[in-house]
Design a protein around this motif. Sequence first.
Motif, PDB file in Angstrom:
ATOM      1  N   LEU A  16      -8.684   9.369  -8.509  1.00 60.49           N
ATOM      2  CA  LEU A  16      -9.650   9.732  -7.477  1.00 60.49           C
ATOM      3  C   LEU A  16     -10.854   8.786  -7.489  1.00 60.49           C
ATOM      4  O   LEU A  16     -11.324   8.373  -6.428  1.00 60.49           O
ATOM      5  CB  LEU A  16     -10.105  11.183  -7.657  1.00 60.49           C
ATOM      6  N   SER A  17     -11.330   8.416  -8.658  1.00 58.95           N
ATOM      7  CA  SER A  17     -12.484   7.506  -8.734  1.00 58.95           C
ATOM      8  C   SER A  17     -12.156   6.137  -8.142  1.00 58.95           C
ATOM      9  O   SER A  17     -13.037   5.471  -7.581  1.00 58.95           O
ATOM     10  CB  SER A  17     -12.961   7.359 -10.179  1.00 58.95           C
ATOM     11  N   ASP A  18     -10.895   5.717  -8.227  1.00 67.01           N
ATOM     12  CA  ASP A  18     -10.474   4.455  -7.608  1.00 67.01           C
ATOM     13  C   ASP A  18     -10.564   4.547  -6.088  1.00 67.01           C
ATOM     14  O   ASP A  18     -11.018   3.619  -5.420  1.00 67.01           O
ATOM     15  CB  ASP A  18      -9.044   4.094  -8.011  1.00 67.01           C
ATOM     16  N   PHE A  19     -10.123   5.683  -5.540  1.00 67.76           N
ATOM     17  CA  PHE A  19     -10.202   5.884  -4.094  1.00 67.76           C
ATOM     18  C   PHE A  19     -11.652   5.920  -3.623  1.00 67.76           C
ATOM     19  O   PHE A  19     -11.986   5.358  -2.592  1.00 67.76           O
ATOM     20  CB  PHE A  19      -9.488   7.173  -3.678  1.00 67.76           C
ATOM     21  N   GLU A  20     -12.497   6.582  -4.387  1.00 67.89           N
ATOM     22  CA  GLU A  20     -13.917   6.649  -4.040  1.00 67.89           C
ATOM     23  C   GLU A  20     -14.530   5.249  -3.991  1.00 67.89           C
ATOM     24  O   GLU A  20     -15.218   4.896  -3.024  1.00 67.89           O
ATOM     25  CB  GLU A  20     -14.668   7.509  -5.050  1.00 67.89           C
ATOM     26  N   ALA A  21     -14.283   4.449  -4.998  1.00 66.70           N
ATOM     27  CA  ALA A  21     -14.841   3.093  -5.059  1.00 66.70           C
ATOM     28  C   ALA A  21     -14.318   2.227  -3.923  1.00 66.70           C
ATOM     29  O   ALA A  21     -15.084   1.492  -3.280  1.00 66.70           O
ATOM     30  CB  ALA A  21     -14.521   2.455  -6.405  1.00 66.70           C
ATOM     31  N   ALA A  22     -13.032   2.310  -3.640  1.00 66.59           N
ATOM     32  CA  ALA A  22     -12.438   1.501  -2.566  1.00 66.59           C
ATOM     33  C   ALA A  22     -13.001   1.918  -1.211  1.00 66.59           C
ATOM     34  O   ALA A  22     -13.351   1.066  -0.391  1.00 66.59           O
ATOM     35  CB  ALA A  22     -10.923   1.632  -2.578  1.00 66.59           C
ATOM     36  N   ARG A  24     -15.854   3.287  -0.587  1.00 65.85           N
ATOM     37  CA  ARG A  24     -17.250   2.842  -0.528  1.00 65.85           C
ATOM     38  C   ARG A  24     -17.337   1.353  -0.167  1.00 65.85           C
ATOM     39  O   ARG A  24     -18.157   0.946   0.655  1.00 65.85           O
ATOM     40  CB  ARG A  24     -17.927   3.118  -1.874  1.00 65.85           C
ATOM     41  N   GLU A  25     -16.471   0.546  -0.740  1.00 71.73           N
ATOM     42  CA  GLU A  25     -16.478  -0.898  -0.471  1.00 71.73           C
ATOM     43  C   GLU A  25     -16.020  -1.230   0.946  1.00 71.73           C
ATOM     44  O   GLU A  25     -16.403  -2.260   1.498  1.00 71.73           O
ATOM     45  CB  GLU A  25     -15.600  -1.636  -1.478  1.00 71.73           C
ATOM     46  N   LEU A  26     -15.210  -0.373   1.535  1.00 74.27           N
ATOM     47  CA  LEU A  26     -14.678  -0.643   2.873  1.00 74.27           C
ATOM     48  C   LEU A  26     -15.615  -0.205   3.993  1.00 74.27           C
ATOM     49  O   LEU A  26     -15.344  -0.466   5.156  1.00 74.27           O
ATOM     50  CB  LEU A  26     -13.310   0.020   3.040  1.00 74.27           C
ATOM     51  N   ARG A  27     -16.700   0.454   3.652  1.00 71.03           N
ATOM     52  CA  ARG A  27     -17.681   0.874   4.665  1.00 71.03           C
ATOM     53  C   ARG A  27     -18.899  -0.035   4.604  1.00 71.03           C
ATOM     54  O   ARG A  27     -19.386  -0.351   3.530  1.00 71.03           O
ATOM     55  CB  ARG A  27     -18.106   2.321   4.446  1.00 71.03           C
ATOM     56  N   ASP A  28     -19.385  -0.425   5.780  1.00 73.55           N
ATOM     57  CA  ASP A  28     -20.605  -1.225   5.812  1.00 73.55           C
ATOM     58  C   ASP A  28     -21.806  -0.281   5.675  1.00 73.55           C
ATOM     59  O   ASP A  28     -21.632   0.938   5.650  1.00 73.55           O
ATOM     60  CB  ASP A  28     -20.652  -2.099   7.076  1.00 73.55           C
ATOM     61  N   PRO A  35     -12.069  -3.248   8.500  1.00 71.94           N
ATOM     62  CA  PRO A  35     -10.626  -3.397   8.268  1.00 71.94           C
ATOM     63  C   PRO A  35     -10.324  -4.559   7.330  1.00 71.94           C
ATOM     64  O   PRO A  35     -11.094  -5.515   7.242  1.00 71.94           O
ATOM     65  CB  PRO A  35     -10.072  -3.684   9.659  1.00 71.94           C
ATOM     66  N   VAL A  36      -9.202  -4.439   6.634  1.00 68.10           N
ATOM     67  CA  VAL A  36      -8.748  -5.573   5.834  1.00 68.10           C
ATOM     68  C   VAL A  36      -8.304  -6.659   6.811  1.00 68.10           C
ATOM     69  O   VAL A  36      -7.988  -6.380   7.974  1.00 68.10           O
ATOM     70  CB  VAL A  36      -7.602  -5.185   4.872  1.00 68.10           C
ATOM     71  N   LEU A  64      -9.392   4.587   3.913  1.00 65.93           N
ATOM     72  CA  LEU A  64      -8.384   3.565   3.569  1.00 65.93           C
ATOM     73  C   LEU A  64      -7.383   3.385   4.710  1.00 65.93           C
ATOM     74  O   LEU A  64      -6.990   2.260   5.035  1.00 65.93           O
ATOM     75  CB  LEU A  64      -7.677   3.950   2.276  1.00 65.93           C
ATOM     76  N   GLU A  65      -6.998   4.485   5.326  1.00 68.20           N
ATOM     77  CA  GLU A  65      -6.066   4.423   6.452  1.00 68.20           C
ATOM     78  C   GLU A  65      -6.680   3.645   7.616  1.00 68.20           C
ATOM     79  O   GLU A  65      -6.035   2.776   8.206  1.00 68.20           O
ATOM     80  CB  GLU A  65      -5.692   5.834   6.889  1.00 68.20           C
ATOM     81  N   GLN A  66      -7.935   3.934   7.943  1.00 67.96           N
ATOM     82  CA  GLN A  66      -8.631   3.220   9.025  1.00 67.96           C
ATOM     83  C   GLN A  66      -8.748   1.734   8.733  1.00 67.96           C
ATOM     84  O   GLN A  66      -8.725   0.905   9.656  1.00 67.96           O
ATOM     85  CB  GLN A  66     -10.031   3.801   9.238  1.00 67.96           C
ATOM     86  N   ALA A  67      -8.868   1.400   7.458  1.00 66.51           N
ATOM     87  CA  ALA A  67      -9.007  -0.001   7.062  1.00 66.51           C
ATOM     88  C   ALA A  67      -7.685  -0.751   7.109  1.00 66.51           C
ATOM     89  O   ALA A  67      -7.660  -1.983   7.057  1.00 66.51           O
ATOM     90  CB  ALA A  67      -9.605  -0.094   5.655  1.00 66.51           C
ATOM     91  N   GLY A  68      -6.578  -0.019   7.211  1.00 64.47           N
ATOM     92  CA  GLY A  68      -5.272  -0.665   7.315  1.00 64.47           C
ATOM     93  C   GLY A  68      -4.367  -0.530   6.104  1.00 64.47           C
ATOM     94  O   GLY A  68      -3.395  -1.269   5.969  1.00 64.47           O
ATOM     95  N   ALA A  69      -4.674   0.426   5.222  1.00 62.49           N
ATOM     96  CA  ALA A  69      -3.849   0.607   4.017  1.00 62.49           C
ATOM     97  C   ALA A  69      -2.439   1.051   4.366  1.00 62.49           C
ATOM     98  O   ALA A  69      -2.204   1.716   5.378  1.00 62.49           O
ATOM     99  CB  ALA A  69      -4.495   1.637   3.092  1.00 62.49           C
ATOM    100  N   ILE A  70      -1.515   0.658   3.512  1.00 63.35           N
ATOM    101  CA  ILE A  70      -0.113   1.067   3.610  1.00 63.35           C
ATOM    102  C   ILE A  70       0.124   2.002   2.434  1.00 63.35           C
ATOM    103  O   ILE A  70      -0.001   1.604   1.282  1.00 63.35           O
ATOM    104  CB  ILE A  70       0.819  -0.142   3.527  1.00 63.35           C
ATOM    105  N   PHE A  71       0.478   3.250   2.715  1.00 60.46           N
ATOM    106  CA  PHE A  71       0.641   4.253   1.659  1.00 60.46           C
ATOM    107  C   PHE A  71       2.087   4.364   1.214  1.00 60.46           C
ATOM    108  O   PHE A  71       2.992   4.170   1.959  1.00 60.46           O
ATOM    109  CB  PHE A  71       0.149   5.614   2.137  1.00 60.46           C
TER     110      PHE A  71
END
Length: 71
Positions: A16-22, A24-28, A35-36, A64-71
């Motif tokens: 969960l902490s990994d998702f939180e950090a990612a 946070r980094e993907l939002r301006d 997006p990636v 992450l989904e909005q940024a273009g992640a593939i799950f």
Amino acid sequence: VKVDRAYLMSCVNARLSDFEAAARELRDPAGTVRPVAPHVKFYVAAASSEVEHRARELGYWGTLEQAGAIF
């Protein structure tokens, strides 16, 4: 170095902490999701269904989904 693939996981997948950090980094600073790059494949895997469920509840999964992640 040109990045073509990115992974949010490890040998035991993302916590969960990994998702939180990612997320946070993907939002301006204004909160908009960046997006990636179009040529990058961004792969994500949760450590468990509980982690995925909580990441969804907290909005990290959606970011992450909005940024273009593939799950």
